[in-house]
Design a protein around this motif. Structure first.
Motif: not given
Length: 247
Positions: A206-211, A214, A222, A224-225, A228
């Protein structure tokens, strides 16, 4: 050009696959060994067209087995990760997936004899120093690959291989928590840096905007992921005392 024939087993272990060699059939010096493995896999081409690699990191792995000098173990397991395109061979890590095939391969290569319906194979993982007890199904003293065990990412079912890991804490860095902290923060992301079997950096999806649900295709797209995550990995490697882990 001269060619040298080298026997091997081609096996899948977990979600990875590759050749399993008897170490005695390969060059002993690392430089020549690396060149042989590059040629075997076909590293340098995205499809590994001139070798037996499958064009992905999980299909360019190599296991090398030999009788162990360790008083506890039956077999030494020496692992190599061969790159798909960069013509690099990494002898530092280990692979748990390929490890699951070491027990059956040791029986196939005659390094271990079946002892009953279940054969215990004591493995010394050379790369990390870990000791692993592998329980291989050998009903009636005969190795079998048939079974009903399924794992995610692999079609069909097969025989189960149980692995009991020993001596794996701090195998690469010398400490369970190499940074000395339960939690560290890099680029605003809270992580736990842990060395159990392999050094790991664990974060919340979740801290990477993921569930966490995926698909592979979604994650691969992704960028950007990945950027990061890589920045955090580099910082964590240094904080864990591993130096520059860029390669």
């Amino acid at each position: 050009m001269t060619q040298t024939a080298i026997p091997y087993l081609f096996m899948r272990g977990g979600t990875s696959r590759g050749p399993y060699f008897n170490r005695a059939d390969l060059p002993q010096d690392r430089e020549t060994l690396a060149e042989v493995l590059l040629a075997v896999v076909g590293s340098g081409h995205p499809l590994n067209i001139d070798g037996i690699g499958g064009g992905a990191a999980v299909t360019t792995k190599v296991a090398m087995l030999s009788p162990s000098d360790d008083a506890w173990a039956d077999v030494d397991y020496f692992f190599a990760q061969v790159s798909v395109e960069d013509r690099l061979v990494d002898f530092k890590p280990t692979c748990g997936n390929i490890l699951s095939g070491v027990g059956p391969a040791a029986v196939e290569l005659g390094l271990v004899q079946p002892t009953g319906d279940v054969t215990d194979v004591k493995i010394h993982a050379v790369n990390t120093g870990a000791k692993v007890l592998s329980k291989v199904l050998t009903p009636g003293g005969v190795l079998t690959y048939d079974g009903d065990t399924e794992i995610a990412g692999v079609p069909g079912a097969g025989a189960a291989v149980a692995l009991n890991f020993m001596g794996v804490v701090g195998s690469s860095t010398g400490a369970f928590l190499p940074t000395g902290n339960i939690r560290d923060t890099f680029d605003g992301i809270e992580v736990t840096c842990m060395d159990v079997a392999m050094p790991m950096v664990i974060a919340r999806a979740a801290d990477f905007g993921l569930t966490g649900y995926e698909s592979v295709a979604e994650l691969d797209a992704n960028k950007d992921f990945f950027a990061r995550m890589e920045a955090i990995r580099l910082q964590a490697g240094a904080a864990m005392g591993m130096g520059d882990v860029a390669k």
